[in-house]
Design an enzyme around this catalytic site. Sequence first.
Site, PDB file in Angstrom:
ATOM      1  N   ARG A 187     -52.628  -9.310  16.428  1.00 41.28           N
ATOM      2  CA  ARG A 187     -52.425 -10.263  15.330  1.00 41.28           C
ATOM      3  C   ARG A 187     -53.646 -10.983  14.918  1.00 41.28           C
ATOM      4  O   ARG A 187     -53.780 -11.311  13.708  1.00 41.28           O
ATOM      5  CB  ARG A 187     -51.246 -10.836  15.851  1.00 41.28           C
ATOM      6  CG  ARG A 187     -51.057 -12.350  14.924  1.00 41.28           C
ATOM      7  CD  ARG A 187     -50.681 -11.919  13.379  1.00 41.28           C
ATOM      8  NE  ARG A 187     -50.394 -13.294  12.541  1.00 41.28           N
ATOM      9  CZ  ARG A 187     -51.697 -13.598  12.064  1.00 41.28           C
ATOM     10  NH1 ARG A 187     -52.800 -13.190  12.350  1.00 41.28           N
ATOM     11  NH2 ARG A 187     -51.470 -14.941  11.036  1.00 41.28           N
ATOM     12  N   ILE A 192     -52.001 -21.193  16.716  1.00 41.15           N
ATOM     13  CA  ILE A 192     -50.632 -20.779  16.951  1.00 41.15           C
ATOM     14  C   ILE A 192     -50.751 -19.248  17.054  1.00 41.15           C
ATOM     15  O   ILE A 192     -50.078 -18.668  16.131  1.00 41.15           O
ATOM     16  CB  ILE A 192     -49.546 -21.318  16.116  1.00 41.15           C
ATOM     17  CG1 ILE A 192     -49.997 -22.888  15.716  1.00 41.15           C
ATOM     18  CG2 ILE A 192     -48.214 -20.954  16.292  1.00 41.15           C
ATOM     19  CD1 ILE A 192     -49.086 -23.593  14.450  1.00 41.15           C
ATOM     20  N   PRO A 193     -51.383 -18.619  18.276  1.00 39.22           N
ATOM     21  CA  PRO A 193     -51.288 -17.188  18.247  1.00 39.22           C
ATOM     22  C   PRO A 193     -49.665 -16.724  18.408  1.00 39.22           C
ATOM     23  O   PRO A 193     -48.829 -17.369  19.325  1.00 39.22           O
ATOM     24  CB  PRO A 193     -51.961 -17.011  19.621  1.00 39.22           C
ATOM     25  CG  PRO A 193     -52.312 -18.156  20.201  1.00 39.22           C
ATOM     26  CD  PRO A 193     -51.798 -19.430  19.439  1.00 39.22           C
ATOM     27  N   HIS A 194     -49.313 -15.750  17.938  1.00 37.76           N
ATOM     28  CA  HIS A 194     -47.798 -15.246  17.808  1.00 37.76           C
ATOM     29  C   HIS A 194     -47.918 -13.735  17.686  1.00 37.76           C
ATOM     30  O   HIS A 194     -48.875 -13.230  17.005  1.00 37.76           O
ATOM     31  CB  HIS A 194     -47.173 -15.943  16.646  1.00 37.76           C
ATOM     32  CG  HIS A 194     -47.721 -15.715  15.188  1.00 37.76           C
ATOM     33  ND1 HIS A 194     -48.685 -16.689  14.896  1.00 37.76           N
ATOM     34  CD2 HIS A 194     -47.371 -15.188  14.359  1.00 37.76           C
ATOM     35  CE1 HIS A 194     -48.990 -16.464  13.640  1.00 37.76           C
ATOM     36  NE2 HIS A 194     -48.406 -15.404  13.230  1.00 37.76           N
ATOM     37  N   ALA A 195     -46.841 -13.239  18.116  1.00 34.32           N
ATOM     38  CA  ALA A 195     -46.561 -11.761  17.848  1.00 34.32           C
ATOM     39  C   ALA A 195     -45.412 -11.173  18.376  1.00 34.32           C
ATOM     40  O   ALA A 195     -44.460 -11.903  18.651  1.00 34.32           O
ATOM     41  CB  ALA A 195     -47.685 -10.981  18.957  1.00 34.32           C
TER      42      ALA A 195
END
Length: 156
Positions: A51, A65-68
């Site tokens: 991501r 805001i790391p997201h996956a």
Amino acid sequence: MTLETILPPERVLFDVPGGSKKRVLEFFSTFIAQNTPSLDSQEVFSRLIGRERLGSTGIGNGVAIPHARSPHCSAPIAGFLKLAEPVDFDAIDGDPVDLVFVLLVPEEADDTHLTLLGQVATIMNDATTRAQFRKCESQRELLELVTARIREQEKR
């Protein structure tokens, strides 16, 4: 599904060692896999890094805001990390990051994913809230503050 229900107290982490964006994402991946049997740390890390390759999740003002999405994630999972030292996260404003809010969602959770991301962004975009997070001196203080901000945001 609310942000409060997917962010239990044990996933609000204080004084996390940073070093680099990669190390922070590795730390979270290992941490979350140890506490969630269906998740593999390498797979979580791979998805978070994948991501990041699409564009940094560093939204500015010292926040990322790391997201996956993960096929092995049956319900959304969140983690909030206050880093011991800011790290370069390739943020849009170029500033290093010390507040990291991580989201993992099931592969098919389109609306939920976007709703949760919006809630996190709303909380983290508030300058007063960010300053208060940075002044916290313990995990308990950080947990109480993040919980209060989530509840305030959910009432709106």
